[in-house]
Write a protein that holds these residues in place. Structure first.
Motif, PDB file in Angstrom:
ATOM      1  N   GLU A  41      -5.180 -14.633  14.256  1.00  0.00           N
ATOM      2  CA  GLU A  41      -4.884 -13.437  13.473  1.00  0.00           C
ATOM      3  C   GLU A  41      -3.398 -13.372  13.137  1.00  0.00           C
ATOM      4  N   ASN A  42      -3.095 -13.010  11.896  1.00  0.00           N
ATOM      5  CA  ASN A  42      -1.731 -12.874  11.415  1.00  0.00           C
ATOM      6  C   ASN A  42      -1.455 -11.382  11.221  1.00  0.00           C
ATOM      7  N   PHE A  43      -0.377 -10.890  11.818  1.00  0.00           N
ATOM      8  CA  PHE A  43      -0.077  -9.463  11.785  1.00  0.00           C
ATOM      9  C   PHE A  43       1.028  -9.108  10.800  1.00  0.00           C
ATOM     10  N   ALA A  44       1.361  -9.984   9.860  1.00  0.00           N
ATOM     11  CA  ALA A  44       2.462  -9.737   8.931  1.00  0.00           C
ATOM     12  C   ALA A  44       2.226  -8.503   8.069  1.00  0.00           C
ATOM     13  N   LEU A  45       0.999  -8.263   7.653  1.00  0.00           N
ATOM     14  CA  LEU A  45       0.687  -7.097   6.824  1.00  0.00           C
ATOM     15  C   LEU A  45       0.952  -5.804   7.593  1.00  0.00           C
ATOM     16  N   ILE A  46       0.554  -5.755   8.838  1.00  0.00           N
ATOM     17  CA  ILE A  46       0.784  -4.573   9.671  1.00  0.00           C
ATOM     18  C   ILE A  46       2.266  -4.449  10.008  1.00  0.00           C
ATOM     19  N   ASP A  47       2.931  -5.582  10.212  1.00  0.00           N
ATOM     20  CA  ASP A  47       4.361  -5.560  10.509  1.00  0.00           C
ATOM     21  C   ASP A  47       5.154  -4.972   9.348  1.00  0.00           C
ATOM     22  N   GLY A  48       4.716  -5.226   8.114  1.00  0.00           N
ATOM     23  CA  GLY A  48       5.378  -4.636   6.946  1.00  0.00           C
ATOM     24  C   GLY A  48       5.311  -3.120   6.980  1.00  0.00           C
ATOM     25  N   ARG A  49       4.144  -2.602   7.344  1.00  0.00           N
ATOM     26  CA  ARG A  49       3.998  -1.151   7.451  1.00  0.00           C
ATOM     27  C   ARG A  49       4.882  -0.604   8.567  1.00  0.00           C
ATOM     28  N   LEU A  50       4.960  -1.322   9.683  1.00  0.00           N
ATOM     29  CA  LEU A  50       5.794  -0.879  10.794  1.00  0.00           C
ATOM     30  C   LEU A  50       7.278  -0.883  10.429  1.00  0.00           C
ATOM     31  N   VAL A  51       7.718  -1.848   9.642  1.00  0.00           N
ATOM     32  CA  VAL A  51       9.118  -1.901   9.215  1.00  0.00           C
ATOM     33  C   VAL A  51       9.441  -0.694   8.334  1.00  0.00           C
ATOM     34  N   ILE A  52       8.558  -0.391   7.398  1.00  0.00           N
ATOM     35  CA  ILE A  52       8.784   0.762   6.513  1.00  0.00           C
ATOM     36  C   ILE A  52       8.851   2.051   7.333  1.00  0.00           C
ATOM     37  N   CYS A  53       7.912   2.227   8.253  1.00  0.00           N
ATOM     38  CA  CYS A  53       7.909   3.424   9.100  1.00  0.00           C
ATOM     39  C   CYS A  53       9.128   3.452  10.023  1.00  0.00           C
ATOM     40  N   GLY A  54       9.531   2.299  10.524  1.00  0.00           N
ATOM     41  CA  GLY A  54      10.701   2.226  11.398  1.00  0.00           C
ATOM     42  C   GLY A  54      11.978   2.640  10.684  1.00  0.00           C
ATOM     43  N   ILE A  55      12.116   2.215   9.433  1.00  0.00           N
ATOM     44  CA  ILE A  55      13.287   2.618   8.649  1.00  0.00           C
ATOM     45  C   ILE A  55      13.290   4.134   8.446  1.00  0.00           C
ATOM     46  N   ALA A  56      12.135   4.690   8.102  1.00  0.00           N
ATOM     47  CA  ALA A  56      12.041   6.137   7.876  1.00  0.00           C
ATOM     48  C   ALA A  56      12.370   6.917   9.146  1.00  0.00           C
ATOM     49  N   VAL A  57      11.836   6.493  10.279  1.00  0.00           N
ATOM     50  CA  VAL A  57      12.112   7.180  11.541  1.00  0.00           C
ATOM     51  C   VAL A  57      13.571   6.979  11.949  1.00  0.00           C
ATOM     52  N   VAL A  78      24.978  14.296   4.785  1.00  0.00           N
ATOM     53  CA  VAL A  78      24.198  13.318   5.538  1.00  0.00           C
ATOM     54  C   VAL A  78      22.744  13.762   5.621  1.00  0.00           C
ATOM     55  N   LEU A  79      22.501  15.050   5.832  1.00  0.00           N
ATOM     56  CA  LEU A  79      21.138  15.561   5.886  1.00  0.00           C
ATOM     57  C   LEU A  79      20.427  15.405   4.546  1.00  0.00           C
ATOM     58  N   ILE A  80      21.126  15.675   3.459  1.00  0.00           N
ATOM     59  CA  ILE A  80      20.526  15.509   2.127  1.00  0.00           C
ATOM     60  C   ILE A  80      20.158  14.047   1.896  1.00  0.00           C
ATOM     61  N   PHE A  81      21.076  13.144   2.233  1.00  0.00           N
ATOM     62  CA  PHE A  81      20.803  11.715   2.085  1.00  0.00           C
ATOM     63  C   PHE A  81      19.621  11.293   2.953  1.00  0.00           C
ATOM     64  N   SER A  82      19.585  11.762   4.184  1.00  0.00           N
ATOM     65  CA  SER A  82      18.527  11.361   5.121  1.00  0.00           C
ATOM     66  C   SER A  82      17.164  11.879   4.696  1.00  0.00           C
ATOM     67  N   VAL A  83      17.100  13.131   4.275  1.00  0.00           N
ATOM     68  CA  VAL A  83      15.823  13.696   3.836  1.00  0.00           C
ATOM     69  C   VAL A  83      15.326  12.976   2.591  1.00  0.00           C
ATOM     70  N   THR A  84      16.218  12.706   1.660  1.00  0.00           N
ATOM     71  CA  THR A  84      15.845  11.987   0.435  1.00  0.00           C
ATOM     72  C   THR A  84      15.351  10.583   0.768  1.00  0.00           C
ATOM     73  N   THR A  85      16.077   9.883   1.631  1.00  0.00           N
ATOM     74  CA  THR A  85      15.682   8.533   2.020  1.00  0.00           C
ATOM     75  C   THR A  85      14.339   8.546   2.738  1.00  0.00           C
ATOM     76  N   TYR A  86      14.109   9.535   3.604  1.00  0.00           N
ATOM     77  CA  TYR A  86      12.847   9.631   4.322  1.00  0.00           C
ATOM     78  C   TYR A  86      11.676   9.778   3.347  1.00  0.00           C
ATOM     79  N   PHE A  87      11.803  10.674   2.388  1.00  0.00           N
ATOM     80  CA  PHE A  87      10.705  10.875   1.443  1.00  0.00           C
ATOM     81  C   PHE A  87      10.510   9.673   0.516  1.00  0.00           C
ATOM     82  N   ILE A  88      11.580   8.988   0.177  1.00  0.00           N
ATOM     83  CA  ILE A  88      11.450   7.754  -0.613  1.00  0.00           C
ATOM     84  C   ILE A  88      10.696   6.707   0.194  1.00  0.00           C
ATOM     85  N   MET A  89      11.017   6.583   1.489  1.00  0.00           N
ATOM     86  CA  MET A  89      10.319   5.604   2.331  1.00  0.00           C
ATOM     87  C   MET A  89       8.846   5.965   2.499  1.00  0.00           C
TER      88      MET A  89
END
Length: 189
Positions: A41-57, A78-89
């Motif tokens: 089994e290759n987990f690269a597809l799931i790892d991509g989702r985890l990377v995106i979620c990790g960046i957002a968190v 900083v809060l404006i940037f972070s909230v915007t980045t979170y919703f983009i992610m």
């Protein structure tokens, strides 16, 4: 480390819970690919989702720490940037799951002696309030990158007994038939 012992008890599920039925059937299909055919089994597809979620968190945690160290009036940019980045992610995550994953629950690599490895992808769909389980199996040839696909659509009652147990032999029979049809197409060409 001791080898993992396989539990031979049948999987019991609530046969009226569509999500549980789909997940149990997906697990049975994955077991056929990894158990019977010995694919890895290759987990690269799931790892991509985890990377995106990790960046957002990570961005959200940075904003939390920054706001703690520099209370609100100072931390506003900083809060404006972070909230915007979170919703983009979160938007990126939505597109990733809809257009990249497409219901794929297993990606398996067929190891052989050549450098190019064949890839098998299994995806499924079970509509809400419906009993028709759609299973699709995709074979991607490692040498030519040619993609072949086969699918089957059956009632979940074909795979689940009266007590709510998944019958692995029935799932294995259909997955094996789909698998072999993709391999015979390969040999004919």
């Amino acid at each position: 480390m001791a080898p993992k012992e396989k539990d031979d008890k049948p999987v019991k599920i609530n046969k009226w819970d569509g999500a549980a039925v789909k997940n149990a059937l997906d697990d049975a299909v994955k077991e056929v690919l990894t158990g019977k055919f010995h694919y890895v089994e290759n987990f690269a597809l799931i790892d991509g989702r985890l990377v995106i979620c990790g960046i957002a968190v990570g961005v959200a945690m940075f904003a939390l720490v920054w706001d703690y160290l520099y209370p609100f009036p100072q931390s506003r940019p900083v809060l404006i940037f972070s909230v915007t980045t979170y919703f983009i992610m979160m938007g990126v995550l939505t597109f990733y799951t809809a257009y990249k994953e497409k219901g794929i629950f297993a990606v398996c690599i067929q190891k052989d002696n050549s450098k190019k490895e064949n890839v098998w992808e299994a995806s499924s769909y079970l509509p809400k309030y419906d009993d028709k389980y759609s299973l699709s199996l995709v074979f991607i040839d490692g040498k030519t990158k040619q993609r072949r696909e086969t699918s089957i659509k059956k009632s979940v009652a074909s795979y689940i007994d009266v007590n709510g147990g998944v019958v692995p032999e029935l799932v294995e029979a259909d997955v094996t038939k789909m698998h072999n049809s993709l391999l015979t197409e390969r040999k004919e060409k």
